[in-house]
Write an enzyme that holds these catalytic residues in place. Structure first.
Site, PDB file in Angstrom:
ATOM      1  CE  LYS A  21     131.065 -20.969  59.407  1.00 58.06           C
ATOM      2  NZ  LYS A  21     129.866 -20.136  59.258  1.00 58.06           N
ATOM      3  N   GLY A  92     123.594 -19.667  57.682  1.00 60.99           N
ATOM      4  CA  GLY A  92     123.033 -18.324  57.567  1.00 60.99           C
ATOM      5  C   GLY A  92     123.729 -17.532  56.464  1.00 60.99           C
ATOM      6  CD  GLN A 168     125.196 -14.301  58.034  1.00 63.65           C
ATOM      7  OE1 GLN A 168     124.001 -14.302  58.276  1.00 63.65           O
ATOM      8  NE2 GLN A 168     126.010 -15.246  58.497  1.00 63.65           N
ATOM      9  CG  ASP A 317     130.793 -16.356  64.104  1.00 58.30           C
ATOM     10  OD1 ASP A 317     129.639 -16.025  64.451  1.00 58.30           O
ATOM     11  OD2 ASP A 317     131.166 -16.400  62.920  1.00 58.30           O
ATOM     12  CE  LYS A 344     125.607 -14.403  65.057  1.00 66.23           C
ATOM     13  NZ  LYS A 344     125.842 -13.893  63.705  1.00 66.23           N
TER      14      LYS A 344
HETATM   15  O1  S3P Z   1     129.291 -12.949  56.667  1.00 64.31           O
HETATM   16  C1  S3P Z   1     129.767 -13.924  57.262  1.00 64.31           C
HETATM   17  O2  S3P Z   1     130.552 -14.732  56.708  1.00 64.31           O
HETATM   18  C2  S3P Z   1     129.380 -14.134  58.669  1.00 64.31           C
HETATM   19  C3  S3P Z   1     128.801 -13.110  59.376  1.00 64.31           C
HETATM   20  C4  S3P Z   1     128.401 -13.200  60.785  1.00 64.31           C
HETATM   21  O3  S3P Z   1     126.980 -13.176  60.859  1.00 64.31           O
HETATM   22  P1  S3P Z   1     126.133 -11.813  60.904  1.00 64.31           P
HETATM   23  O4  S3P Z   1     126.273 -11.118  59.635  1.00 64.31           O
HETATM   24  O5  S3P Z   1     124.699 -12.269  61.120  1.00 64.31           O
HETATM   25  O6  S3P Z   1     126.642 -11.047  62.084  1.00 64.31           O
HETATM   26  C5  S3P Z   1     128.926 -14.456  61.444  1.00 64.31           C
HETATM   27  O7  S3P Z   1     128.238 -14.707  62.642  1.00 64.31           O
HETATM   28  C6  S3P Z   1     128.847 -15.653  60.541  1.00 64.31           C
HETATM   29  O8  S3P Z   1     129.394 -16.787  61.143  1.00 64.31           O
HETATM   30  C7  S3P Z   1     129.634 -15.432  59.281  1.00 64.31           C
HETATM   31  C1  PEP Z   2     126.835 -17.902  62.888  1.00 67.64           C
HETATM   32  C2  PEP Z   2     127.584 -18.723  62.149  1.00 67.64           C
HETATM   33  O1  PEP Z   2     127.394 -19.006  60.815  1.00 67.64           O
HETATM   34  P1  PEP Z   2     126.162 -18.718  59.863  1.00 67.64           P
HETATM   35  O2  PEP Z   2     125.503 -17.446  60.277  1.00 67.64           O
HETATM   36  O3  PEP Z   2     126.722 -18.651  58.473  1.00 67.64           O
HETATM   37  O4  PEP Z   2     125.216 -19.905  59.991  1.00 67.64           O
HETATM   38  C3  PEP Z   2     128.797 -19.356  62.738  1.00 67.64           C
HETATM   39  O5  PEP Z   2     129.547 -19.984  61.976  1.00 67.64           O
HETATM   40  O6  PEP Z   2     129.043 -19.272  63.964  1.00 67.64           O
END
Ligand code: S3P
Ligand code: PEP
Length: 433
Positions: A21, A92, A168, A317, A344
């Site tokens: 993803k 997110g 992120q 995750d 989350k």
């Molecule tokens: O950058 C990414 O693809 C992700 C970062 C993570 O979040 P955080 O940056 O809030 O830790 C993770 O929990 C999310 O599912 C995917």
């Molecule tokens: C936290 C997750 O994704 P996102 O932050 O992109 O919604 C996830 O896939 O578990």
């Protein structure tokens, strides 16, 4: 949709796990910002990544699917003002990375999302991006979506230490820093997933990464990006559900090929191995700058573990499914320093505890984590509320496969956020004795 699962199942299969993803999101974003046409093979067509595609189409990027590949016609950082709001659904990653990208654009855009996403904090990105010169307005509640953003063509560079490890936040700042007036420096500890840095380096960005005094340091200079040809490997966060399924069911084995093995993502393998899991890694190679390989997991007797705080970003995750493994282990497992779980798709400390308890597990909510007392012989069928969180629904479904009796997963359809054919694969490959 509610899903009923008859327990005491076994699995012996090679599983075709969906594409990663995080890498899929980034392939669309970097493809849109590059010069030329990016081709993405094995893109994840799940709800979250489709939200990313839809947002970038509204920003004037031509994106189409041809012969199974996603083709992105890059705009060299010149996106168009959207006529409608940018709806990020449940994602997110889409929201926070877009806020960084839109900070470099002179037009106004409004971002919104579903009820879960509207509860997730956004100041963590808008605050440092404002320091760089972008403007944000919270349209309903301070810190939350919907948000209006208006960026600037030339931002101020930033020198910033992330208050929490977050790929992120880090990625949003890197995307903005690529259009700043000079060098930006971003530091974090411990290091979170680095797919943005790796993909941007392949696209020719002027990015240097190093370690300094235990901090992971990223130096970013203004750069333009070249189009890429990307093949997305399988997602270890999705594979984790089937790996744990094999470990906790009797006489079982699961093989996952071409899976992402980037060190920032393999915490789940390392911790399960510390618990005594029979997992082996084979055929490791580098693909598009990322480590990939085959994972083989077999039925195991597991021991409780105390998770090192530096490993938390590497399993962020996977904690709901790790907690399921812990309920089948002997002894106590402690997962602490994981307050990020509270923000989350659901409050995953609360929803994971509730999921485990619905199967009769002994476990306790900590301020910033979970304590689980292995109780394999006490576990029985349960009714799990997913709270519309994909990872809770899938972790509950895996647990249901291993216990005696028929369990129900409520609102199970949210699995489509990251793993659209999860139940089909689960029922096709796991069998009642
Ligand atoms: O950058 C990414 O693809 C992700 C970062 C993570 O979040 P955080 O940056 O809030 O830790 C993770 O929990 C999310 O599912 C995917
Ligand atoms: C936290 C997750 O994704 P996102 O932050 O992109 O919604 C996830 O896939 O578990």
């Amino acid at each position: 949709m509610n899903v009923k699962i008859e327990g005491r199942r076994k699995i012996k299969a090679k599983i075709n796990i969906p594409p990663d993803k995080s890498i899929s999101h980034r392939s669309i974003m970097i493809g849109s910002l590059a010069r030329g046409t990016t081709e993405v093979e094995n893109f994840l067509f799940a709800d979250d990544c489709i939200s990313t595609i839809e947002c970038f189409k509204k920003l004037g990027v031509e994106i189409e699917t041809k012969n199974g590949k996603v083709i992105v016609k890059g705009k060299n950082y010149n996106l168009s003002a959207p006529e409608q709001q940018l709806y990020c659904g449940n994602s997110g990653t889409t929201t926070r990375l877009l806020l960084g990208i839109l900070s470099t654009q002179e037009f106004e855009a409004i971002l919104d999302g579903d009820n879960s996403l509207r509860k997730r904090p956004m100041k963590r990105v808008t605050q440092p991006l404002s320091q760089m010169g972008a403007n944000f307005e919270f349209l309903e509640r301070e810190d939350f979506l919907p948000i209006k953003v208006k960026g600037k063509n030339l931002l101020k560079p930033i020198d910033y230490i992330l208050p929490v490890s977050s790929a992120q936040v880090k990625s949003a700042l890197i995307f903005a820093a690529l259009k700043a007036e000079g060098m930006s420096i971003i530091k974090e500890k411990p290091m979170s997933r680095n797919h943005t840095e790796l993909m941007l380096k392949s696209a020719g960005a002027n990015i240097k990464t190093s370690f300094e005094d235990k901090f992971y340091k990223i130096e970013v200079l203004p750069s333009s990006l070249e189009a890429l040809k990307i093949k997305v490997p399988s997602d270890i966060s999705s594979a984790a559900f089937f790996i744990v399924l094999a470990l906790i069911c009797e006489d079982s084995e699961v093989i996952v090929e071409n899976c992402i093995l980037n060190h920032t993502r393999t915490g789940i393998i390392d911790i399960l191995k510390q618990m005594g899991a029979d997992i082996s890694i084979e055929d490791v190679q580098i693909q598009n700058g990322e480590l990939v390989g085959t994972i083989v997991a077999k039925s195991s007797s597991l021991q409780g573990v105390s998770v090192d705080k530096d490993d938390i970003p590497r399993i962020i995750d996977e904690i709901p499914i790790l907690a399921v493994a812990a309920a089948f282990a002997d002894g106590k497992t402690i997962i602490d320093n994981a307050s990020e779980l509270r923000v989350k798709e659901s409050d995953r400390i609360k929803t994971t505890i509730e999921m485990l308890k619905s199967f009769g597990a002994e476990c306790y909510e900590l301020e910033n984590g979970l304590e689980i007392i292995g109780s394999k012989n006490k576990l029985k069928a349960g009714i799990v509320d997913s709270y519309n969180d994909h990872r809770i629904a899938m972790a509950g479904a895996v647990m249901a496969c291993a216990v005696e009796g028929e369990s129900t997963i409520l609102n199970a359809e949210c699995a489509s956020v990251s793993f659209p054919n999860f139940y089909e694969i689960l029922f096709e490959h796991s069998r009642k004795e």
